[in-house]
Design a protein around this motif. Sequence first.
Motif, PDB file in Angstrom:
ATOM      1  N   ALA A 153      31.928  69.692 -15.171  1.00 51.94           N
ATOM      2  CA  ALA A 153      32.853  68.981 -14.613  1.00 51.94           C
ATOM      3  C   ALA A 153      32.838  69.497 -13.236  1.00 51.94           C
ATOM      4  O   ALA A 153      33.253  68.597 -12.105  1.00 51.94           O
ATOM      5  CB  ALA A 153      34.241  68.970 -15.323  1.00 51.94           C
ATOM      6  N   ASN A 154      33.175  70.640 -12.765  1.00 55.09           N
ATOM      7  CA  ASN A 154      33.297  71.159 -11.553  1.00 55.09           C
ATOM      8  C   ASN A 154      32.084  71.222 -10.723  1.00 55.09           C
ATOM      9  O   ASN A 154      32.256  70.806  -9.466  1.00 55.09           O
ATOM     10  CB  ASN A 154      33.638  73.002 -11.569  1.00 55.09           C
ATOM     11  CG  ASN A 154      35.159  73.012 -11.819  1.00 55.09           C
ATOM     12  OD1 ASN A 154      35.854  72.137 -11.681  1.00 55.09           O
ATOM     13  ND2 ASN A 154      35.251  74.212 -12.374  1.00 55.09           N
ATOM     14  N   THR A 155      30.980  71.136 -11.168  1.00 58.10           N
ATOM     15  CA  THR A 155      29.636  70.551 -10.348  1.00 58.10           C
ATOM     16  C   THR A 155      29.864  69.308 -10.168  1.00 58.10           C
ATOM     17  O   THR A 155      29.302  68.757  -8.705  1.00 58.10           O
ATOM     18  CB  THR A 155      28.476  70.853 -11.286  1.00 58.10           C
ATOM     19  OG1 THR A 155      28.410  72.352 -11.753  1.00 58.10           O
ATOM     20  CG2 THR A 155      27.221  70.779 -10.495  1.00 58.10           C
ATOM     21  N   ALA A 156      30.273  68.402 -10.848  1.00 60.52           N
ATOM     22  CA  ALA A 156      30.589  66.805 -10.664  1.00 60.52           C
ATOM     23  C   ALA A 156      31.698  66.841  -9.403  1.00 60.52           C
ATOM     24  O   ALA A 156      31.507  66.179  -8.369  1.00 60.52           O
ATOM     25  CB  ALA A 156      30.925  66.085 -11.524  1.00 60.52           C
ATOM     26  N   ARG A 157      32.735  67.645  -9.384  1.00 65.47           N
ATOM     27  CA  ARG A 157      33.707  67.656  -8.323  1.00 65.47           C
ATOM     28  C   ARG A 157      33.000  68.183  -6.983  1.00 65.47           C
ATOM     29  O   ARG A 157      33.203  67.731  -6.125  1.00 65.47           O
ATOM     30  CB  ARG A 157      34.718  68.543  -8.768  1.00 65.47           C
ATOM     31  CG  ARG A 157      35.714  68.044  -9.948  1.00 65.47           C
ATOM     32  CD  ARG A 157      36.778  68.883 -10.549  1.00 65.47           C
ATOM     33  NE  ARG A 157      37.415  68.366 -11.525  1.00 65.47           N
ATOM     34  CZ  ARG A 157      37.341  68.680 -12.813  1.00 65.47           C
ATOM     35  NH1 ARG A 157      36.638  69.793 -13.041  1.00 65.47           N
ATOM     36  NH2 ARG A 157      37.997  67.930 -13.814  1.00 65.47           N
ATOM     37  N   ASP A 158      32.131  69.258  -7.205  1.00 67.16           N
ATOM     38  CA  ASP A 158      31.510  69.706  -5.979  1.00 67.16           C
ATOM     39  C   ASP A 158      30.561  68.412  -5.449  1.00 67.16           C
ATOM     40  O   ASP A 158      30.547  68.396  -4.058  1.00 67.16           O
ATOM     41  CB  ASP A 158      30.351  70.775  -6.345  1.00 67.16           C
ATOM     42  CG  ASP A 158      31.069  71.868  -6.754  1.00 67.16           C
ATOM     43  OD1 ASP A 158      32.476  72.383  -6.504  1.00 67.16           O
ATOM     44  OD2 ASP A 158      30.402  72.943  -7.583  1.00 67.16           O
ATOM     45  N   MET A 159      29.960  67.674  -6.246  1.00 72.16           N
ATOM     46  CA  MET A 159      29.416  66.665  -5.732  1.00 72.16           C
ATOM     47  C   MET A 159      30.005  65.544  -4.984  1.00 72.16           C
ATOM     48  O   MET A 159      29.568  65.019  -3.654  1.00 72.16           O
ATOM     49  CB  MET A 159      28.627  65.730  -6.917  1.00 72.16           C
ATOM     50  CG  MET A 159      27.464  66.229  -7.362  1.00 72.16           C
ATOM     51  SD  MET A 159      26.900  65.602  -8.975  1.00 72.16           S
ATOM     52  CE  MET A 159      26.797  63.714  -8.484  1.00 72.16           C
ATOM     53  N   ASP A 160      31.213  65.394  -5.416  1.00 74.52           N
ATOM     54  CA  ASP A 160      32.176  64.506  -4.709  1.00 74.52           C
ATOM     55  C   ASP A 160      32.856  65.213  -3.119  1.00 74.52           C
ATOM     56  O   ASP A 160      33.088  64.652  -2.192  1.00 74.52           O
ATOM     57  CB  ASP A 160      33.606  64.058  -5.286  1.00 74.52           C
ATOM     58  CG  ASP A 160      34.121  62.850  -4.968  1.00 74.52           C
ATOM     59  OD1 ASP A 160      33.558  61.949  -4.839  1.00 74.52           O
ATOM     60  OD2 ASP A 160      35.266  62.962  -4.531  1.00 74.52           O
ATOM     61  N   GLN A 161      32.658  66.544  -3.274  1.00 75.54           N
ATOM     62  CA  GLN A 161      33.233  67.182  -2.073  1.00 75.54           C
ATOM     63  C   GLN A 161      31.993  66.870  -1.178  1.00 75.54           C
ATOM     64  O   GLN A 161      32.194  66.726   0.112  1.00 75.54           O
ATOM     65  CB  GLN A 161      33.189  68.705  -2.429  1.00 75.54           C
ATOM     66  CG  GLN A 161      34.353  68.900  -3.099  1.00 75.54           C
ATOM     67  CD  GLN A 161      35.794  68.994  -2.059  1.00 75.54           C
ATOM     68  OE1 GLN A 161      35.961  69.728  -1.456  1.00 75.54           O
ATOM     69  NE2 GLN A 161      36.394  68.055  -2.463  1.00 75.54           N
ATOM     70  N   ILE A 162      30.576  66.961  -1.532  1.00 74.52           N
ATOM     71  CA  ILE A 162      29.544  66.973  -0.599  1.00 74.52           C
ATOM     72  C   ILE A 162      29.568  65.315  -0.289  1.00 74.52           C
ATOM     73  O   ILE A 162      29.213  65.086   0.959  1.00 74.52           O
ATOM     74  CB  ILE A 162      28.007  67.055  -1.596  1.00 74.52           C
ATOM     75  CG1 ILE A 162      28.020  68.287  -1.873  1.00 74.52           C
ATOM     76  CG2 ILE A 162      27.058  66.444  -0.762  1.00 74.52           C
ATOM     77  CD1 ILE A 162      26.953  68.675  -2.955  1.00 74.52           C
ATOM     78  N   ARG A 163      29.825  64.432  -0.965  1.00 70.80           N
ATOM     79  CA  ARG A 163      29.956  62.912  -0.472  1.00 70.80           C
ATOM     80  C   ARG A 163      30.898  62.967   0.675  1.00 70.80           C
ATOM     81  O   ARG A 163      30.566  62.242   1.685  1.00 70.80           O
ATOM     82  CB  ARG A 163      30.477  61.927  -1.619  1.00 70.80           C
ATOM     83  CG  ARG A 163      30.920  60.798  -1.356  1.00 70.80           C
ATOM     84  CD  ARG A 163      31.704  59.997  -2.221  1.00 70.80           C
ATOM     85  NE  ARG A 163      33.018  60.728  -2.423  1.00 70.80           N
ATOM     86  CZ  ARG A 163      34.076  60.938  -1.403  1.00 70.80           C
ATOM     87  NH1 ARG A 163      34.010  60.092  -0.496  1.00 70.80           N
ATOM     88  NH2 ARG A 163      35.290  61.595  -1.686  1.00 70.80           N
TER      89      ARG A 163
END
Length: 496
Positions: A187-197
């Motif tokens: 879940a936090n890795t997915a949130r990191d992905m959204d930070q990258i976006r």
Amino acid sequence: MRKTLSVAVAAATVATALIPGTSQAEPSHDLKWGACPADVSPGVPVPPGMQCATLKVPLDYRNPGGQKIEIAISRVASKKPDQRRGILLVNPGGPSAGLGYPATLVAAKMPQSVLDSYDVIGFDPRGIGHSTPVSCGLTAEQQLYGNIPPYAKSAADVAKRAAEVQQIAKQCWSSETAALLPHMSTANTARDMDQIRSALGETTASYLGASWGTHLGAVYTTLFPQRSDRIVLDSNLAPRGWDYPSDRLWSQGVEDRLPDFAAYVAANFREYGLGRTQAQVIAKYHALAARLDKKPVVAPDGVYDGAMFRLITFGFLYGAAQLPMLAQLWKSLDANQPPAPPGEMKSAASGADQLISGRYAIICNDSRWPTSVATYQRAVAVDRVRYPLWGAAGANIQPCAYWPDSTEPPVRVNDDGPANVLMVQNLRDPATPLAGARKLRQALGQRTTMVTADEGGHGVYLFGRNRCANYAVTTFLTTGARPAHDYACSAAAAPR
């Protein structure tokens, strides 16, 4: 109640409400692109113009203004601005380092139409690679089987492994990076992905993920459905990701896949001499494993016992190019000779401390695992009979049995959101079998369609040879046209 390892750990893992994914702080768009690390893609050429950068993200998304960690990201930019649609985040699974994955995709001949349509963005998940790492201080012996349990011949073997993985869990939670562990999760890795976006200035992101990366993609598009553009999930885990049922499902995958290898070996009897029929080759598997259990082959790079033989067989069932190497390994061991050249075969069975530690952190935080050794002993006894090729390994115990409670409940993948997901799946995948993919298909409901390929191995798009399935993915990524219904692609050729 799950076991805790210290008062400090218990305090760090009290379950609390998490800030919704859509309310996280937006980072500033000040990425500094430059040369990638020298080890970004070992053995794979770096495409011209590929760049890397580092992004700071919250360690704990409940406290976005608090401690930050670093996420390493890479970019192969589209050279056709008039054709560019946006960004394509990519993940190779694992969880493993993905910073060099864009280079791997280019080397695998990703269609130019896809490369023109997107900036292809790779990244190392939190805890792994060039992102802020975690480490359990694993010894070489503790790294031997990677994150896959050894084959257990008896209840005593399970008890022995339980003591070993309990020690691994203790090391993780007493290490210098223990404070980071509660925040390592899909879940936090997915949130990191959204930070990258957001850092790239994009309103949406497309995604291509394989293996564990399918769970990451499913979690991302569940947390951020309106920020998801075109989502491709290749070689799929069940909706709960890499949990204990997923470990046990490997055993079905080996039963599905080994006959492909047996057919290849039987067709090349003059070269390998391991059996003239599939049945004879599978009988040779059992005979070799039993003999190596009693009398291992000692090689310069280690000891090949029955458990290691089974593990390497599992790993080398992943791809067509590995089947000749696996057959040669069997041939050497059948002659009571160490495989040659030393080390080439066993490299897949071990890994770096940081990689294995990062994987444990993510998978153990993602779900609850049984805590009773007796539960694993019973499961091993059952699966040894149900799945004689691999069942007593897939059902064996992991350090997750001794892991503290996670800081948040798992994300429940569901069908809320746009119909913008395409799943592709081989029928005979040893690592992410069809049964798990069907469960994810059901969980995503109207959001997805699934294309199955009558092939064996782990990985469909670009790394498989099924033109029908590859065409479906390329068409979806470049045009948005997705099959209206699930469909099956026939085999490309003879079993491989």
